[in-house]
Each structure stands twice: as C-alpha cells, then as structure tokens.
Scaffold this motif. Sequence first.
Motif, PDB file in Angstrom:
ATOM      1  N   LEU A   1       0.836  -1.210   0.000  1.00 52.71           N
ATOM      2  CA  LEU A   1       0.000   0.000   0.000  1.00 52.71           C
ATOM      3  C   LEU A   1       0.867   1.255   0.000  1.00 52.71           C
ATOM      4  N   PRO A   2       0.641   2.175  -0.940  1.00 57.12           N
ATOM      5  CA  PRO A   2       1.403   3.420  -0.918  1.00 57.12           C
ATOM      6  C   PRO A   2       0.931   4.300   0.254  1.00 57.12           C
TER       7      PRO A   2
ATOM      8  N   TRP B   1     -13.173   0.750   6.975  1.00 61.03           N
ATOM      9  CA  TRP B   1     -13.307   0.827   5.528  1.00 61.03           C
ATOM     10  C   TRP B   1     -12.259  -0.056   4.879  1.00 61.03           C
ATOM     11  N   GLY B   2     -12.605  -0.605   3.729  1.00 60.85           N
ATOM     12  CA  GLY B   2     -11.676  -1.377   2.927  1.00 60.85           C
ATOM     13  C   GLY B   2     -11.897  -1.047   1.469  1.00 60.85           C
ATOM     14  N   SER B   3     -10.998  -1.512   0.629  1.00 61.40           N
ATOM     15  CA  SER B   3     -11.124  -1.311  -0.806  1.00 61.40           C
ATOM     16  C   SER B   3     -12.167  -2.267  -1.373  1.00 61.40           C
ATOM     17  N   ALA B   4     -13.042  -1.773  -2.233  1.00 66.10           N
ATOM     18  CA  ALA B   4     -14.060  -2.619  -2.866  1.00 66.10           C
ATOM     19  C   ALA B   4     -13.422  -3.727  -3.700  1.00 66.10           C
ATOM     20  N   ASP B   5     -12.197  -3.524  -4.156  1.00 64.80           N
ATOM     21  CA  ASP B   5     -11.509  -4.532  -4.961  1.00 64.80           C
ATOM     22  C   ASP B   5     -11.203  -5.799  -4.178  1.00 64.80           C
ATOM     23  N   VAL B   6     -11.231  -5.737  -2.866  1.00 60.75           N
ATOM     24  CA  VAL B   6     -10.951  -6.911  -2.045  1.00 60.75           C
ATOM     25  C   VAL B   6     -11.985  -8.012  -2.287  1.00 60.75           C
ATOM     26  N   ALA B   7     -13.198  -7.632  -2.652  1.00 58.71           N
ATOM     27  CA  ALA B   7     -14.290  -8.599  -2.809  1.00 58.71           C
ATOM     28  C   ALA B   7     -13.967  -9.686  -3.837  1.00 58.71           C
TER      29      ALA B   7
ATOM     30  N   ILE C   1     -15.094   0.744  -0.234  1.00 59.51           N
ATOM     31  CA  ILE C   1     -15.101   1.963  -1.041  1.00 59.51           C
ATOM     32  C   ILE C   1     -14.122   1.815  -2.208  1.00 59.51           C
ATOM     33  N   ASP C   2     -14.226   2.728  -3.167  1.00 60.52           N
ATOM     34  CA  ASP C   2     -13.324   2.759  -4.309  1.00 60.52           C
ATOM     35  C   ASP C   2     -11.867   2.782  -3.823  1.00 60.52           C
ATOM     36  N   HIS C   3     -10.996   2.012  -4.479  1.00 65.08           N
ATOM     37  CA  HIS C   3      -9.612   1.891  -4.021  1.00 65.08           C
ATOM     38  C   HIS C   3      -8.867   3.228  -4.050  1.00 65.08           C
TER      39      HIS C   3
ATOM     40  N   GLU D   1     -10.197   6.155  -3.536  1.00 62.70           N
ATOM     41  CA  GLU D   1     -10.689   6.893  -2.366  1.00 62.70           C
ATOM     42  C   GLU D   1     -10.063   6.333  -1.093  1.00 62.70           C
ATOM     43  N   PHE D   2      -9.938   5.014  -1.021  1.00 61.21           N
ATOM     44  CA  PHE D   2      -9.295   4.390   0.136  1.00 61.21           C
ATOM     45  C   PHE D   2      -7.872   4.929   0.296  1.00 61.21           C
ATOM     46  N   LYS D   3      -7.098   4.930  -0.795  1.00 64.41           N
ATOM     47  CA  LYS D   3      -5.722   5.421  -0.730  1.00 64.41           C
ATOM     48  C   LYS D   3      -5.675   6.906  -0.356  1.00 64.41           C
ATOM     49  N   ARG D   4      -6.628   7.692  -0.820  1.00 64.63           N
ATOM     50  CA  ARG D   4      -6.663   9.110  -0.469  1.00 64.63           C
ATOM     51  C   ARG D   4      -6.844   9.281   1.032  1.00 64.63           C
ATOM     52  N   ARG D   5      -7.718   8.462   1.634  1.00 67.11           N
ATOM     53  CA  ARG D   5      -7.995   8.569   3.072  1.00 67.11           C
ATOM     54  C   ARG D   5      -6.795   8.177   3.941  1.00 67.11           C
ATOM     55  N   ILE D   6      -5.874   7.405   3.399  1.00 68.92           N
ATOM     56  CA  ILE D   6      -4.677   7.022   4.153  1.00 68.92           C
ATOM     57  C   ILE D   6      -3.902   8.270   4.561  1.00 68.92           C
ATOM     58  N   GLY D   7      -3.974   9.305   3.770  1.00 69.37           N
ATOM     59  CA  GLY D   7      -3.276  10.550   4.079  1.00 69.37           C
ATOM     60  C   GLY D   7      -3.754  11.226   5.351  1.00 69.37           C
TER      61      GLY D   7
END
Length: 130
Positions: free
Chosen positions: A31-32, A68-74, A93-95, A97-103
């Motif tokens: 994960l970046p 929250w998790g990435s929807a791609d995990v499904a 949620i959209d991946h 958006e997930f990465k944006r929230r990490i900030g």
Amino acid sequence: MRTSGLIHAELISALVALRHTDTFAVSDSGLPVPAGVRVIDLGISYGLPRFLPVVELILDEVTVEAAWGSADVATANPEAVDLLTNRLDAELIDHEEFKRRIGDCRFVVRTGEAKPYANVLLRAGVPWLR
C-alpha cells in the motif's frame, strides 16, 4: 513486561495514543503511504507477518467504531473480505478513495502481507464504561 497480546513497543504506544475518531490503517506490504504519515513497519519478509493475525491482535487492544476497505478486495482476496465484512462490518469503497484517506491517518501498520487489497482503515472509538 507484557505476557500476552501485542509486544511491539512502537505499535502499543501508537494504539494507546489514539483518541476518539482518530483513524489508522493496517496494510499489506504494497500500500502506498503518503509522505508525512507515520509507518510502523512490521514486515520482516515478503509474506510475513500476515495481515489477518496482525489485525486480530490489534482489535484485541483497541475499540473500533468504523472501518473501511477497498471494494476490490471482494474479488481479489476472500480471506481479507471475510474479516472486513463479517467481523468489522467495513464499508467497501473505491480503491483510489481508500488510498486518499490514508493521508488522514495518524499512522499505518505495514505488514508483510503478499495478497492484494489486504488493507483496512479503522476509526478509533471509546470504550465507554457502564
């Protein structure tokens, strides 16, 4: 000296410092993480430690009110989706958006997990006494 549960001093310290509504994440090895977000790196080799046991240990130590998790995990990672949807009732949620929230996280706990989308964003709750 602790006799059970987490024994990683930096991780315990970070968890104890959480306050209500603070967010933090547990991530796979890829994960970046944006510059400026603290990373507690547990990875010792590609694949170790695994995501699920680390999350389970953390959940024994902290109150979580949302996840929250990435929807791609499904479709990409059935083990992780089971934890996210069944144990945590995480919103997927959209991946991007997930990465944006990490900030916005106080910190990210990086595991050595080698399976895709093994990431969760958690919001600290309050263990109210009754």
